[in-house]
Design an enzyme around this catalytic site. Sequence first.
Site, PDB file in Angstrom:
ATOM      1  N   SER A 130       0.839  -1.221  -0.051  1.00 28.25           N
ATOM      2  CA  SER A 130       0.080   0.197   0.077  1.00 28.25           C
ATOM      3  C   SER A 130       0.940   1.082   0.127  1.00 28.25           C
ATOM      4  CB  SER A 130      -0.940  -0.098   1.273  1.00 28.25           C
ATOM      5  OG  SER A 130      -1.875   0.816   1.103  1.00 28.25           O
ATOM      6  N   ASP A 138      -8.201  -5.659  -6.121  1.00 29.52           N
ATOM      7  CA  ASP A 138      -7.948  -4.609  -5.171  1.00 29.52           C
ATOM      8  C   ASP A 138      -8.951  -3.465  -5.264  1.00 29.52           C
ATOM      9  OD1 ASP A 138      -7.008  -2.976  -3.585  1.00 29.52           O
ATOM     10  OD2 ASP A 138      -4.928  -3.606  -3.845  1.00 29.52           O
ATOM     11  N   HIS A 145      -6.965  -6.230  -1.166  1.00 30.26           N
ATOM     12  CA  HIS A 145      -5.836  -5.621  -0.980  1.00 30.26           C
ATOM     13  C   HIS A 145      -5.090  -6.278   0.091  1.00 30.26           C
ATOM     14  CE1 HIS A 145      -3.340  -1.825  -0.913  1.00 30.26           C
ATOM     15  NE2 HIS A 145      -3.856  -1.552   0.284  1.00 30.26           N
TER      16      HIS A 145
END
Length: 603
Positions: free
Chosen positions: A189, A295, A325
Amino acid sequence: MTLRRSLLALAVATIAGLGTLTVPAIAAPTAVRSEPVHSYTDAVRETVWVDTGLTAPDGDRVRVAADIVRPRTAAKVPVIMDASPYYLSRGRGNESQKKTYDNAGRPIRFPLFYDNYFVPRGYAVVLVDLSGTARSNGCVDVGGRAEVASVKAVVDWLNGRATGHTSATGPATAAATWSTGAVGMIGKSWDGTIANGVAATGVEGLKTIVPIGAISSWYDYYRSSGAAFTNGGPASLAAAVENEQGAADCGAVKAALTKGSPSSGDLTPMYRERDYVQAAGKVRASVFVVHGVNDLNVKSINFGQWWAALPPTVERKIWLTQAGHVDPFDFRRPVWVDTLHRWFDHYLLGFDNGIEDEPLSTVEEAPDRWRDDSSWPAGTPLTLRPRPGRSAEVGALGADAPPAGTVAALTDNGSTAYDWITNPAGASSARVVYRTEPLTSDIRVSGTSTITVTATSSAPAARVSAVLVDYGPATIRDYRSTGEGIRTLATRSCWGESTAGDSACYLDTATATTTVTENVIARGWADLGHYAGLDHRRVLAPDTAYTITFTLATTDQVIRAGHRLGLVIGGADTRHITSTGGSPRLTVDLARTALHVPIANTD
């Protein structure tokens, strides 16, 4: 040629995807591998504050805290670095681990398994607090110059080109005499995003990056072709991770973030500064991309455009999962640890283990079923056109365009794509849907689709959403669940060595699946007022047709024989993007609307 014949031909032909990178023939790797010969318990644990060369709002120099754990050895060692804003706020990993310190401020726990596993094998692990977070001063500028420059400064310090200090404010210095200068950055991320940004500076000494679910352009995290996502804005994200000093001193920085992210969806200078794709030509490090094609946090267009922009000279590898994710440590743990081990051994220790000659891409075709290929993406663009069927709102998708003047209408009523894709044979005022005939063989959608839509709006502002759908029964990873395709178990497995304050044992996970009759495989959004470009949204005139082209999410999905490929067009998909207000009525000119989807065979 009909669509059926086109798809069948593609399914049996050898397809060389446009712009793909092909690796040499696979060679058997050697047995060269770093072994756990150093004591993790006796490792050196310290913090160095690196001078970034920047000035904080209070006038002090910005120093970022780099927590280090390294083998106690006279030999120099390479570095695995994870730079993050989350170490004392949200934590890292599936268990939201945070850093801990003893009473003297010395680091005790390093989140994630990298330290436990790699320090005994002759690596240092350096976890950097981004500027304005945790124990670093300065401000959070959400992927901007300050964050990238501060982490680049740590790479420079590890190579003897920047100054480190033994405290946050004192003059005493610390040199990285123990470092070989070889650095690999990794992270999920925001962490992986900064790895992309630092790599795009071309900094010397950065040998490899492993961005996991990472952003390549912050505009594409908050906007999609002028449409604003529902994920807030960069100023609120900064406020969520900044430390007390940042909260007190960095109001002007947050104000600039807000000003640079207008609700109009315009591509501003603030967003251009945070677009690493434009600087991808400077990348010299090898790149190992990991991303979930489902995602819905960091949309997959971020890895697709980054991958495509990397210079052909950059050695690379890609893993794509059907999860959302999620870190690969939680969806394919043993294989991931082994692969990452060999990747770092090769690029940081220089071991000739053959990993650079192994398959370039690994894609999850179905839950826990993986395929390897020597290039990626696999698809070649195929143009498909929507045509009316039994009604104007429900039609066919094929190779032939409808007659000029053929239109279909829909009303933006605030519903979502999940509402639109059900009951595809039924009429709906909220969307139009077009499907192929049942496929006679499996096909693979691999790459980034684009769509050109020509439409007239009844209102001065309007959104357009396009959804690519696999219509047919299937068992998929349950990426819309809380775990985004995984379940966390009660058992633990251990990956490396532990101390009393830093365990190497982590909760195990399992694949979470669900059965569906239709599944979104790619989606894209646009603001019709940005038809002439992203710099400025224009007011739409009534009874005027506007044409806009925008991308759908990058993906790699197999559609089975007997299924149908569908295209659904709607207004504002309010699950993901904000509405313009009201209920605009869109009239779509089907003769001037086309989908370009990358299709490959499945052999």
